[in-house]
Design a protein around this motif. Structure first.
Motif, PDB file in Angstrom:
ATOM      1  N   ASP A 158       0.871  -1.167   0.000  1.00 31.44           N
ATOM      2  CA  ASP A 158       0.000   0.000   0.000  1.00 31.44           C
ATOM      3  C   ASP A 158       0.913   1.224   0.000  1.00 31.44           C
ATOM      4  OD1 ASP A 158      -1.747   2.097   0.547  1.00 31.44           O
ATOM      5  OD2 ASP A 158      -2.025   1.522   2.643  1.00 31.44           O
ATOM      6  N   PRO A 159       0.829   2.101  -1.027  1.00 35.29           N
ATOM      7  CA  PRO A 159       1.724   3.267  -1.060  1.00 35.29           C
ATOM      8  C   PRO A 159       1.643   4.125   0.202  1.00 35.29           C
ATOM      9  CG  PRO A 159       0.589   3.020  -3.156  1.00 35.29           C
ATOM     10  CD  PRO A 159      -0.027   2.031  -2.219  1.00 35.29           C
ATOM     11  N   ALA A 160       0.486   4.133   0.853  1.00 39.85           N
ATOM     12  CA  ALA A 160       0.336   4.924   2.079  1.00 39.85           C
ATOM     13  C   ALA A 160       0.861   4.190   3.310  1.00 39.85           C
ATOM     14  CB  ALA A 160      -1.134   5.295   2.287  1.00 39.85           C
ATOM     15  N   GLY A 161       1.180   2.911   3.164  1.00 41.22           N
ATOM     16  CA  GLY A 161       1.737   2.149   4.269  1.00 41.22           C
ATOM     17  C   GLY A 161       0.764   1.831   5.387  1.00 41.22           C
ATOM     18  N   GLN A 162      -0.538   1.884   5.096  1.00 38.50           N
ATOM     19  CA  GLN A 162      -1.542   1.681   6.142  1.00 38.50           C
ATOM     20  C   GLN A 162      -2.233   0.323   6.086  1.00 38.50           C
ATOM     21  OE1 GLN A 162      -2.046   3.991   8.660  1.00 38.50           O
ATOM     22  NE2 GLN A 162      -0.207   4.811   7.689  1.00 38.50           N
ATOM     23  N   VAL A 163      -2.355  -0.241   4.897  1.00 40.61           N
ATOM     24  CA  VAL A 163      -3.156  -1.448   4.696  1.00 40.61           C
ATOM     25  C   VAL A 163      -2.262  -2.592   4.242  1.00 40.61           C
ATOM     26  CG1 VAL A 163      -5.088  -2.467   3.416  1.00 40.61           C
ATOM     27  CG2 VAL A 163      -5.160  -0.046   4.084  1.00 40.61           C
ATOM     28  N   GLY A 164      -2.353  -3.728   4.931  1.00 35.06           N
ATOM     29  CA  GLY A 164      -1.671  -4.930   4.478  1.00 35.06           C
ATOM     30  C   GLY A 164      -2.489  -5.615   3.399  1.00 35.06           C
ATOM     31  N   ILE A 165      -1.862  -5.934   2.286  1.00 31.21           N
ATOM     32  CA  ILE A 165      -2.551  -6.607   1.177  1.00 31.21           C
ATOM     33  C   ILE A 165      -1.845  -7.935   0.951  1.00 31.21           C
ATOM     34  CG2 ILE A 165      -3.298  -6.461  -1.230  1.00 31.21           C
ATOM     35  CD1 ILE A 165      -2.725  -3.389  -1.026  1.00 31.21           C
ATOM     36  N   GLU A 166      -2.520  -9.028   1.281  1.00 34.23           N
ATOM     37  CA  GLU A 166      -1.937 -10.367   1.155  1.00 34.23           C
ATOM     38  C   GLU A 166      -2.946 -11.276   0.468  1.00 34.23           C
ATOM     39  OE1 GLU A 166       0.729 -13.338   3.859  1.00 34.23           O
ATOM     40  OE2 GLU A 166      -1.071 -12.513   4.804  1.00 34.23           O
ATOM     41  N   CYS A 167      -2.496 -11.947  -0.578  1.00 31.92           N
ATOM     42  CA  CYS A 167      -3.383 -12.768  -1.398  1.00 31.92           C
ATOM     43  C   CYS A 167      -2.944 -14.221  -1.305  1.00 31.92           C
ATOM     44  CB  CYS A 167      -3.362 -12.287  -2.844  1.00 31.92           C
ATOM     45  SG  CYS A 167      -3.712 -10.514  -2.992  1.00 31.92           S
ATOM     46  N   HIS A 168      -3.860 -15.078  -0.888  1.00 31.00           N
ATOM     47  CA  HIS A 168      -3.550 -16.470  -0.593  1.00 31.00           C
ATOM     48  C   HIS A 168      -4.056 -17.389  -1.695  1.00 31.00           C
ATOM     49  CE1 HIS A 168      -2.595 -15.437   3.639  1.00 31.00           C
ATOM     50  NE2 HIS A 168      -3.503 -14.501   3.432  1.00 31.00           N
ATOM     51  N   LEU A 169      -3.289 -18.435  -1.956  1.00 25.48           N
ATOM     52  CA  LEU A 169      -3.706 -19.503  -2.851  1.00 25.48           C
ATOM     53  C   LEU A 169      -3.831 -20.764  -2.022  1.00 25.48           C
ATOM     54  CD1 LEU A 169      -1.368 -18.455  -5.707  1.00 25.48           C
ATOM     55  CD2 LEU A 169      -3.845 -18.614  -5.933  1.00 25.48           C
ATOM     56  N   VAL A 170      -5.015 -21.364  -2.058  1.00 22.90           N
ATOM     57  CA  VAL A 170      -5.293 -22.560  -1.257  1.00 22.90           C
ATOM     58  C   VAL A 170      -5.982 -23.599  -2.133  1.00 22.90           C
ATOM     59  CG1 VAL A 170      -5.494 -21.219   0.874  1.00 22.90           C
ATOM     60  CG2 VAL A 170      -7.539 -21.742  -0.447  1.00 22.90           C
ATOM     61  N   ARG A 171      -5.766 -24.852  -1.789  1.00 20.00           N
ATOM     62  CA  ARG A 171      -6.428 -25.936  -2.512  1.00 20.00           C
ATOM     63  C   ARG A 171      -7.364 -26.666  -1.563  1.00 20.00           C
ATOM     64  NH1 ARG A 171      -2.362 -28.286  -4.244  1.00 20.00           N
ATOM     65  NH2 ARG A 171      -2.409 -27.673  -6.434  1.00 20.00           N
ATOM     66  N   THR A 172      -8.576 -26.901  -2.026  1.00 19.58           N
ATOM     67  CA  THR A 172      -9.508 -27.775  -1.314  1.00 19.58           C
ATOM     68  C   THR A 172     -10.196 -28.624  -2.372  1.00 19.58           C
ATOM     69  OG1 THR A 172     -11.398 -27.896   0.204  1.00 19.58           O
ATOM     70  CG2 THR A 172     -11.311 -25.980  -1.253  1.00 19.58           C
ATOM     71  N   GLY A 173     -10.179 -29.937  -2.175  1.00 21.48           N
ATOM     72  CA  GLY A 173     -10.658 -30.820  -3.224  1.00 21.48           C
ATOM     73  C   GLY A 173      -9.766 -30.679  -4.449  1.00 21.48           C
ATOM     74  N   GLU A 174     -10.379 -30.499  -5.614  1.00 20.36           N
ATOM     75  CA  GLU A 174      -9.630 -30.357  -6.858  1.00 20.36           C
ATOM     76  C   GLU A 174      -9.443 -28.904  -7.281  1.00 20.36           C
ATOM     77  OE1 GLU A 174      -8.242 -32.989  -8.468  1.00 20.36           O
ATOM     78  OE2 GLU A 174      -8.936 -34.085  -6.698  1.00 20.36           O
ATOM     79  N   THR A 175      -9.902 -27.966  -6.472  1.00 21.59           N
ATOM     80  CA  THR A 175      -9.920 -26.567  -6.872  1.00 21.59           C
ATOM     81  C   THR A 175      -8.888 -25.759  -6.102  1.00 21.59           C
ATOM     82  OG1 THR A 175     -12.295 -26.749  -7.318  1.00 21.59           O
ATOM     83  CG2 THR A 175     -11.388 -24.521  -7.151  1.00 21.59           C
ATOM     84  N   VAL A 176      -8.183 -24.878  -6.830  1.00 29.53           N
ATOM     85  CA  VAL A 176      -7.290 -23.900  -6.208  1.00 29.53           C
ATOM     86  C   VAL A 176      -8.028 -22.569  -6.168  1.00 29.53           C
ATOM     87  CG1 VAL A 176      -5.121 -22.626  -6.404  1.00 29.53           C
ATOM     88  CG2 VAL A 176      -5.189 -25.067  -6.961  1.00 29.53           C
ATOM     89  N   TYR A 177      -8.185 -22.029  -4.974  1.00 32.84           N
ATOM     90  CA  TYR A 177      -8.867 -20.749  -4.792  1.00 32.84           C
ATOM     91  C   TYR A 177      -7.854 -19.636  -4.553  1.00 32.84           C
ATOM     92  CZ  TYR A 177     -13.289 -23.210  -4.513  1.00 32.84           C
ATOM     93  OH  TYR A 177     -14.387 -23.983  -4.823  1.00 32.84           O
ATOM     94  N   HIS A 178      -8.225 -18.456  -5.011  1.00 31.12           N
ATOM     95  CA  HIS A 178      -7.428 -17.240  -4.850  1.00 31.12           C
ATOM     96  C   HIS A 178      -8.190 -16.361  -3.870  1.00 31.12           C
ATOM     97  CE1 HIS A 178      -6.186 -13.168  -6.715  1.00 31.12           C
ATOM     98  NE2 HIS A 178      -5.142 -13.605  -6.038  1.00 31.12           N
ATOM     99  N   LEU A 179      -7.622 -16.152  -2.691  1.00 28.97           N
ATOM    100  CA  LEU A 179      -8.315 -15.442  -1.617  1.00 28.97           C
ATOM    101  C   LEU A 179      -7.519 -14.203  -1.213  1.00 28.97           C
ATOM    102  CD1 LEU A 179      -9.303 -18.518   0.595  1.00 28.97           C
ATOM    103  CD2 LEU A 179     -10.695 -17.377  -1.151  1.00 28.97           C
ATOM    104  N   PRO A 180      -7.742 -13.075  -1.877  1.00 35.28           N
ATOM    105  CA  PRO A 180      -7.058 -11.842  -1.491  1.00 35.28           C
ATOM    106  C   PRO A 180      -7.691 -11.245  -0.232  1.00 35.28           C
ATOM    107  CG  PRO A 180      -7.782 -11.792  -3.811  1.00 35.28           C
ATOM    108  CD  PRO A 180      -8.504 -12.911  -3.117  1.00 35.28           C
ATOM    109  N   LEU A 181      -6.851 -10.882   0.730  1.00 33.52           N
ATOM    110  CA  LEU A 181      -7.303 -10.292   1.977  1.00 33.52           C
ATOM    111  C   LEU A 181      -6.557  -8.988   2.237  1.00 33.52           C
ATOM    112  CD1 LEU A 181      -7.273 -13.444   4.302  1.00 33.52           C
ATOM    113  CD2 LEU A 181      -9.246 -12.465   3.093  1.00 33.52           C
ATOM    114  N   THR A 182      -7.187  -8.105   2.996  1.00 36.04           N
ATOM    115  CA  THR A 182      -6.490  -6.926   3.498  1.00 36.04           C
ATOM    116  C   THR A 182      -6.574  -6.920   5.020  1.00 36.04           C
ATOM    117  OG1 THR A 182      -8.470  -5.532   3.245  1.00 36.04           O
ATOM    118  CG2 THR A 182      -6.856  -5.513   1.446  1.00 36.04           C
TER     119      THR A 182
END
Length: 197
Positions: A42-66
């Motif tokens: 985050d250019p302002a240095g205030q918000v953490g931006i972390e994006c997770h890749l997880v597998r459950t069953g046969e699917t890989v999910y993309h879970l971006p969180l702040t």
């Protein structure tokens, strides 16, 4: 660069990801493998931006969180407050409000800058107190792909021209003339795309 503190997290990130998948109806029984994550600054240095890749069953999910130190007041044209998906106690930073990044304009701006070629994934520096103790290797690497002849988007296009882009929630099926691709040890896929319209 992203600053990561050696800290105790309650609940853990894995617990938050499991609960989020379950709430969306995507969790296959108890099967959950955390593949890895990447971060944007985050250019302002205030918000953490972390994006997770997880597998459950046969699917890989993309879970971006702040991660934020306070709730989001408003989001979107309707001005409604975004609801956190979790609240985390961080032993260094205190209470952190965890949001779906698709509901957080700071994260959406970071994805757009990445598609414009104006922002790279963050380097990972690990701190213990005030002391840098580790430069952490990336578990997921991002790269930008642009089709031959495609118009590279520009930063002001979202506001000026009403341009739009898509962020994947699962890996496989998303495509576009400009693509942000995630690579990890045994796989990869498009995580965000702009179709040039």
């Amino acid at each position: 660069m992203a600053i990561i503190h050696r800290a105790q997290l309650t609940p853990s990130k894995t617990e938050i990801l499991r609960d989020l998948l379950a709430s969306l109806g995507w969790l296959e029984g108890e099967d959950l493998t955390v593949i890895g994550a990447y971060r944007f600054d985050d250019p302002a240095g205030q918000v953490g931006i972390e994006c997770h890749l997880v597998r459950t069953g046969e699917t890989v999910y993309h879970l971006p969180l702040t991660y934020r130190s306070a709730p989001i007041d408003t989001f979107g044209d309707d001005g409604e407050a975004a609801e956190p998906v979790a609240t985390m106690e961080h032993s260094v930073l205190g209470t952190r409000f965890v949001f779906d990044a698709l509901d957080d304009e700071v994260a959406l701006d970071a994805f757009w800058r990445a598609l414009c070629g104006e922002q790279q994934q963050a380097e990972l520096d690990v701190y213990e107190g005030d002391r840098l103790v580790e430069h952490r290797a990336q578990s997921v690497d991002l790269r930008l792909e642009i089709d031959a002849g495609a118009q590279v988007p520009r930063l002001g296009q979202l506001e000026d021209d009403g341009a739009s882009f898509t962020i994947a929630q699962s890996i496989g099926g998303l495509d576009g003339a400009v693509r942000l691709v995630a690579d990890w040890g045994e796989g990869g896929g498009v995580i965000a795309a702009y179709d040039g319209d």
